[in-house]
Design a protein around this motif. Structure first.
Motif, mmCIF file in Angstrom:
data_model
loop_
_atom_site.group_PDB
_atom_site.id
_atom_site.type_symbol
_atom_site.label_atom_id
_atom_site.label_comp_id
_atom_site.label_asym_id
_atom_site.label_seq_id
_atom_site.Cartn_x
_atom_site.Cartn_y
_atom_site.Cartn_z
ATOM 1 N N ALA A 69 13.935 -12.142 15.480
ATOM 2 C CA ALA A 69 12.590 -11.603 15.323
ATOM 3 C C ALA A 69 11.815 -11.661 16.644
ATOM 4 C CB ALA A 69 11.840 -12.365 14.232
ATOM 5 N N GLU A 70 11.947 -12.762 17.378
ATOM 6 C CA GLU A 70 11.265 -12.875 18.673
ATOM 7 C C GLU A 70 11.799 -11.849 19.665
ATOM 8 O OE1 GLU A 70 11.973 -17.006 19.519
ATOM 9 O OE2 GLU A 70 10.060 -17.621 18.642
ATOM 10 N N LYS A 71 13.108 -11.620 19.646
ATOM 11 C CA LYS A 71 13.716 -10.624 20.536
ATOM 12 C C LYS A 71 13.205 -9.227 20.176
ATOM 13 C CE LYS A 71 18.200 -9.016 22.189
ATOM 14 N NZ LYS A 71 19.660 -9.167 22.049
ATOM 15 N N ASN A 72 13.155 -8.906 18.891
ATOM 16 C CA ASN A 72 12.635 -7.610 18.460
ATOM 17 C C ASN A 72 11.175 -7.446 18.852
ATOM 18 O OD1 ASN A 72 15.045 -6.732 17.351
ATOM 19 N ND2 ASN A 72 14.552 -7.498 15.303
ATOM 20 N N PHE A 73 10.410 -8.517 18.742
ATOM 21 C CA PHE A 73 8.993 -8.459 19.112
ATOM 22 C C PHE A 73 8.832 -8.199 20.608
ATOM 23 C CE2 PHE A 73 4.936 -10.449 20.320
ATOM 24 C CZ PHE A 73 4.084 -9.722 19.490
ATOM 25 N N GLN A 74 9.655 -8.849 21.428
ATOM 26 C CA GLN A 74 9.590 -8.639 22.877
ATOM 27 C C GLN A 74 9.950 -7.206 23.242
ATOM 28 O OE1 GLN A 74 12.215 -11.606 24.467
ATOM 29 N NE2 GLN A 74 10.692 -13.248 24.352
ATOM 30 N N HIS A 75 10.866 -6.591 22.497
ATOM 31 C CA HIS A 75 11.302 -5.219 22.786
ATOM 32 C C HIS A 75 10.472 -4.190 22.018
ATOM 33 C CE1 HIS A 75 14.370 -7.381 24.760
ATOM 34 N NE2 HIS A 75 15.382 -6.566 24.582
ATOM 35 N N LYS A 76 9.366 -4.663 21.406
ATOM 36 C CA LYS A 76 8.429 -3.814 20.667
ATOM 37 C C LYS A 76 9.119 -3.047 19.543
ATOM 38 C CE LYS A 76 5.176 -3.523 24.364
ATOM 39 N NZ LYS A 76 4.299 -4.594 24.188
ATOM 40 N N LYS A 77 10.061 -3.708 18.879
ATOM 41 C CA LYS A 77 10.749 -3.116 17.735
ATOM 42 C C LYS A 77 10.145 -3.677 16.452
ATOM 43 C CE LYS A 77 15.212 -2.540 20.018
ATOM 44 N NZ LYS A 77 16.641 -2.893 19.959
ATOM 45 N N THR A 78 8.834 -3.544 16.329
ATOM 46 C CA THR A 78 8.140 -4.065 15.162
ATOM 47 C C THR A 78 7.284 -2.969 14.551
ATOM 48 O OG1 THR A 78 6.298 -4.812 16.530
ATOM 49 C CG2 THR A 78 8.029 -6.414 16.073
ATOM 50 N N LEU A 79 6.822 -3.188 13.339
ATOM 51 C CA LEU A 79 5.940 -2.255 12.655
ATOM 52 C C LEU A 79 4.530 -2.827 12.628
ATOM 53 C CD1 LEU A 79 8.108 -1.408 9.508
ATOM 54 C CD2 LEU A 79 7.807 -0.011 11.550
ATOM 55 N N SER A 80 3.548 -1.929 12.705
ATOM 56 C CA SER A 80 2.171 -2.374 12.517
ATOM 57 C C SER A 80 1.960 -2.637 11.028
ATOM 58 C CB SER A 80 1.192 -1.301 12.996
ATOM 59 O OG SER A 80 1.242 -0.179 12.125
ATOM 60 N N PHE A 81 0.844 -3.222 10.693
ATOM 61 C CA PHE A 81 0.556 -3.506 9.295
ATOM 62 C C PHE A 81 0.545 -2.231 8.478
ATOM 63 C CE2 PHE A 81 -2.527 -3.830 5.837
ATOM 64 C CZ PHE A 81 -1.969 -4.847 5.102
ATOM 65 N N HIS A 82 -0.104 -1.187 9.015
ATOM 66 C CA HIS A 82 -0.207 0.079 8.291
ATOM 67 C C HIS A 82 1.161 0.746 8.143
ATOM 68 C CE1 HIS A 82 -4.510 -0.252 8.131
ATOM 69 N NE2 HIS A 82 -4.559 -0.470 9.434
ATOM 70 N N GLU A 83 1.994 0.692 9.170
ATOM 71 C CA GLU A 83 3.349 1.254 9.077
ATOM 72 C C GLU A 83 4.172 0.500 8.029
ATOM 73 O OE1 GLU A 83 3.972 2.760 13.696
ATOM 74 O OE2 GLU A 83 4.470 0.709 13.142
ATOM 75 N N LEU A 84 4.037 -0.806 8.003
ATOM 76 C CA LEU A 84 4.761 -1.596 7.013
ATOM 77 C C LEU A 84 4.291 -1.250 5.597
ATOM 78 C CD1 LEU A 84 6.726 -3.873 6.295
ATOM 79 C CD2 LEU A 84 4.819 -5.465 6.556
ATOM 80 N N ALA A 85 2.990 -1.114 5.418
ATOM 81 C CA ALA A 85 2.450 -0.762 4.103
ATOM 82 C C ALA A 85 2.971 0.599 3.657
ATOM 83 C CB ALA A 85 0.925 -0.776 4.134
ATOM 84 N N GLU A 86 3.004 1.564 4.570
ATOM 85 C CA GLU A 86 3.538 2.883 4.230
ATOM 86 C C GLU A 86 5.024 2.813 3.907
ATOM 87 O OE1 GLU A 86 2.679 5.676 7.329
ATOM 88 O OE2 GLU A 86 0.509 5.519 7.049
ATOM 89 N N THR A 87 5.782 2.045 4.663
ATOM 90 C CA THR A 87 7.217 1.902 4.433
ATOM 91 C C THR A 87 7.479 1.287 3.061
ATOM 92 O OG1 THR A 87 7.583 1.609 6.791
ATOM 93 C CG2 THR A 87 9.362 0.908 5.337
ATOM 94 N N LEU A 88 6.673 0.324 2.675
ATOM 95 C CA LEU A 88 6.853 -0.340 1.383
ATOM 96 C C LEU A 88 6.196 0.432 0.235
ATOM 97 C CD1 LEU A 88 6.207 -4.034 2.454
ATOM 98 C CD2 LEU A 88 8.396 -2.936 2.012
ATOM 99 N N GLY A 89 5.490 1.524 0.567
ATOM 100 C CA GLY A 89 4.850 2.320 -0.470
ATOM 101 C C GLY A 89 3.566 1.687 -0.977
ATOM 102 N N LEU A 90 2.919 0.885 -0.166
ATOM 103 C CA LEU A 90 1.694 0.196 -0.577
ATOM 104 C C LEU A 90 0.440 0.860 -0.036
ATOM 105 C CD1 LEU A 90 2.898 -3.460 -0.019
ATOM 106 C CD2 LEU A 90 2.855 -2.192 -2.160
ATOM 107 N N ALA A 91 0.607 1.865 0.835
ATOM 108 C CA ALA A 91 -0.549 2.504 1.472
ATOM 109 C C ALA A 91 -1.283 3.386 0.463
ATOM 110 C CB ALA A 91 -0.110 3.339 2.663
ATOM 111 N N ASN A 92 -2.582 3.527 0.661
ATOM 112 C CA ASN A 92 -3.397 4.368 -0.228
ATOM 113 C C ASN A 92 -3.170 5.810 0.060
ATOM 114 O OD1 ASN A 92 -4.420 2.140 -1.435
ATOM 115 N ND2 ASN A 92 -6.247 2.052 -0.166
#
Length: 92
Positions: A69-92
């Motif tokens: 997870a730390e390696k992915n974070f350093q390489h900017k391979k992470t999702l923002s909160f809104h992207e994660l919500a959309e991916t999980l189908g939680l976005a409005n």
């Protein structure tokens, strides 16, 4: 989310301080070194009794997952909160 009885009591204690708060003047010399908290001794003792420290010893797989997870974070391979919500189908 369901609150435990301990969490409810802790919130009630905090709300009691907010509602019944008195105003006092504290000299700058006292607060110059950092934050200052004033509360009754009985409340302090009750809070200290409730306080329990949890010791966490991660397993080998948890350590590997954290390193990944730390390696992915350093390489900017992470999702923002809104992207994660959309991916999980939680976005409005």
């Amino acid at each position: 989310m369901r609150w435990t009885i301990e969490q409810r009591l802790h919130i009630q204690r905090i709300m009691r301080y907010i509602i019944l708060m008195n105003t006092i003047t504290i000299p700058k010399k006292v607060t110059a070194q950092g934050d200052l908290v004033i509360l009754p001794r009985k409340e302090l003792e009750a809070l200290l009794k409730c306080h329990t420290s949890i010791k966490f010893s991660p397993t080998v797989s948890q350590k590997k997952a954290l390193a990944r997870a730390e390696k992915n974070f350093q390489h900017k391979k992470t999702l923002s909160f809104h992207e994660l919500a959309e991916t999980l189908g939680l976005a409005n």
